[in-house]
Scaffold this active site. Structure first.
Site, PDB file in Angstrom:
ATOM      1  N   HIS A   7       0.821  -1.223   0.000  1.00  0.00           N
ATOM      2  CA  HIS A   7       0.000   0.000   0.000  1.00  0.00           C
ATOM      3  C   HIS A   7       0.845   1.258   0.000  1.00  0.00           C
ATOM      4  O   HIS A   7       1.836   1.356   0.713  1.00  0.00           O
ATOM      5  CB  HIS A   7      -1.037   0.001   1.124  1.00  0.00           C
ATOM      6  N   ASP A  45       6.255   0.619   6.719  1.00  0.00           N
ATOM      7  CA  ASP A  45       4.805   0.460   6.523  1.00  0.00           C
ATOM      8  C   ASP A  45       4.285   1.591   5.645  1.00  0.00           C
ATOM      9  O   ASP A  45       3.918   2.630   6.147  1.00  0.00           O
ATOM     10  CB  ASP A  45       4.098   0.450   7.887  1.00  0.00           C
ATOM     11  N   GLU A  65      -4.894   1.803   2.523  1.00  0.00           N
ATOM     12  CA  GLU A  65      -4.999   0.596   3.361  1.00  0.00           C
ATOM     13  C   GLU A  65      -5.201   0.971   4.820  1.00  0.00           C
ATOM     14  O   GLU A  65      -5.916   0.305   5.547  1.00  0.00           O
ATOM     15  CB  GLU A  65      -3.733  -0.253   3.217  1.00  0.00           C
ATOM     16  N   GLU A  66      -4.532   2.064   5.252  1.00  0.00           N
ATOM     17  CA  GLU A  66      -4.503   2.367   6.689  1.00  0.00           C
ATOM     18  C   GLU A  66      -5.849   2.783   7.267  1.00  0.00           C
ATOM     19  O   GLU A  66      -6.170   2.436   8.389  1.00  0.00           O
ATOM     20  CB  GLU A  66      -3.459   3.466   6.979  1.00  0.00           C
ATOM     21  N   ASP A 102       3.291  -6.387   3.374  1.00  0.00           N
ATOM     22  CA  ASP A 102       2.872  -5.293   4.260  1.00  0.00           C
ATOM     23  C   ASP A 102       3.242  -5.617   5.703  1.00  0.00           C
ATOM     24  O   ASP A 102       2.428  -5.475   6.605  1.00  0.00           O
ATOM     25  CB  ASP A 102       1.366  -5.040   4.120  1.00  0.00           C
ATOM     26  N   HIS A 145       3.555   2.606  12.789  1.00  0.00           N
ATOM     27  CA  HIS A 145       2.637   3.743  13.011  1.00  0.00           C
ATOM     28  C   HIS A 145       3.203   4.799  13.957  1.00  0.00           C
ATOM     29  O   HIS A 145       2.463   5.400  14.736  1.00  0.00           O
ATOM     30  CB  HIS A 145       1.277   3.253  13.529  1.00  0.00           C
TER      31      HIS A 145
HETATM   32 ZN   LIG Z   1       0.721  -1.385   6.248  1.00  0.00          ZN
END
Ligand SMILES: [Zn+2]
Length: 474
Positions: A273, A285, A319-320, A347, A435
């Site tokens: 993503h 990520d 995606e998030e 991912d 994140h």
């Molecule tokens: Zn991800």
């Protein structure tokens, strides 16, 4: 008749009526060694990931930097010689964080590092000031009931039991607490190993339950507040968040291909993503996932390898905080989903790869996933074929096949019966950075990134080139 057609016709005669299973080691051993050697020397992939991280930066849905990343990606795919490079439109949620803070007011005054959860509503301008009730579980919350929760800020401080289990408190905590009259929630960050860093991530509000603001605080601060409340010391905080939802924004998936030489309509799709949280650089990520899958395809192109079927790389958007990119791709391909021979997703960061999860639908039950769709079992022979392909990666220790397979973006494909592969790494540090502002390019280990490129390139090439479709092997 072209010479290649003559050869093809002759070899067809040479085979018995029921063709023997392809000898993977014999057919693909040499080409795999060539691909792996090229991947381990490759400079371009890392240069691309560095550009994405340092020159474009993080990429939240609705942000100008995401759109810059999309345009740049399409240009890079063209530069790499991929064909049918497209950026099909996708509507994405547009959530904006704004300024935010958590201030501990009692028993001592101090500001706490925090991150609002993605998709959370904001607070009134002056914030929400309330006493904190700390719980370890939903059961404990339920046992306290409305009497103890009404008007309070609930802190969820569950024990870390891995991401899959613990993340339920981030995803569902706000609505669970709001059902009992809470005015806001805090949650310990989703990591097993904290250096006082808050980790964001999306929450899901339950329909018909009041939406209350929610933020992550550090594991250390959550533990402190929990210790205080357990020992009977009242804790009071002020939560201030400007977070807001704007109308859905226009965005895009990105895709490009190597066309298959014999069955161009049949496709092996791989990708990750392109969006990220509005923090750090989205390096692991999932900058690493999109660039490693892309570079795998770019390398095959550079080596002049033209597989039997088409190999398509896709950078899925959103995606998030929505999953609209994966669903839009599924809608875009329509009936041609039956021509998807396999889908490969990366991912989980670019740490040392161990192999792949392989499965045919059913296992994947996240958003847009296969909920309610009966799992089509992967046949033992099909799994055994995947194991054989994995052996081509033994020299870099990256070919172990495990049950499972897939991820959020290919879940809609798996739900339609497409065999799915998900990259599996050692996963030693991924959730340390996940994140957070620390998900930056310096965390990428060049050798490990290149091993990911190698394993993706070999898997995609063999799946696209071997005569049988992996999912059809009985
Ligand atoms: Zn991800």
């Amino acid at each position: 008749m072209r010479p290649t057609a003559v050869l093809f016709a002759l070899s067809a005669f040479a085979l018995p009526a029921a063709a023997a299973a392809t000898d993977i080691q014999k057919e693909y051993g040499e080409v795999s060694r060539k691909i792996i050697a090229a991947a381990l020397e490759d400079q371009e992939g890392l240069a691309r990931l560095q550009y994405l991280c340092d020159r474009i930066g993080h990429r939240l849905s609705g942000s100008p930097s995401l759109e810059r990343a999309i345009q740049w990606s399409a240009e890079e795919m063209k530069k790499a010689g991929l064909v049918n490079v497209q950026t099909p439109p996708v509507k994405v949620p547009h959530w904006v964080r704004g300024r935010e803070s958590v201030t501990l007011l009692a028993p001592i005054e101090r500001s706490l590092p925090m991150l609002g959860l993605g998709m959370s509503v904001g607070t009134p301008g002056e914030g929400i000031t309330a006493e904190v009730v700390a719980v370890s579980s939903f059961d404990e919350l339920q046992a306290l009931g409305k009497d103890k929760i009404l008007g309070k800020i609930v802190l969820f401080d569950p024990e870390w039991k891995g991401y899959g289990q613990t993340v339920l408190y981030r995803a569902n905590g706000a609505s669970r607490a709001a059902e009992l009259g809470a005015v806001g929630t805090l949650v310990r960050s989703m990591t097993g190993n904290s250096l006082a860093t808050p980790h964001t991530g999306a929450l899901n509000y339950t329909v018909d339950v009041p939406k209350i603001p929610a933020a992550a605080i550090t594991v250390e601060d959550a533990a402190m507040i929990h210790r205080l409340t357990k020992s009977g010391v009242p804790v009071k905080v002020r939560l201030m968040m400007e977070a807001k939802h704007l109308p859905d924004a226009d965005s895009h998936n990105v895709m490009g291909e190597i066309r298959g030489r014999e069955e161009p309509e049949e496709v092996v799709v791989l990708g990750g993503h392109i969006d990220s949280w509005d923090l750090g650089q989205g390096a692991n990520d999932d900058g690493s996932g999109i660039i490693a899958t892309f570079q795998a395809v770019a390398l095959l192109q550079k080596l002049g390898l033209k597989p039997r079927r088409t190999i398509r790389v896709v950078f899925w958007v959103n995606e998030e905080n929505g999953g609209t990119g994966g669903r839009a791709y599924r809608a875009l391909v329509g009936d041609a989903v039956k021509n998807h021979v396999a889908a490969i997703e990366m991912d989980g960061g670019a740490e040392k790869p161990l192999g792949f999860g392989y499965g045919t639908g059913g296992e994947q039950r996240r958003r847009g996933g296969a909920a309610g769709v009966p799992a089509k079992q992967t046949s033992p022979a099909s799994f055994q074929r995947a194991v054989e392909i994995g052996k081509l990666l033994e020299s870099i220790g990256a070919g172990k096949m495990m049950p499972g397979g897939g991820g959020a973006d290919i879940a809609p494909l798996l739900a339609a019966g497409v065999p799915g592969f998900g990259v599996r790494t050692v996963g030693e540090h991924y959730f340390d950075w996940h994140h957070t502002n620390a998900d930056t390019f310096d965390k990428i280990v060049p050798r490990e990134f290149r091993e990911n490129v190698a394993s993706l390139a070999v898997l995609a090439y063999v799946l696209a080139d071997m005569p049988e479709r992996i999912g059809d092997i009985e």
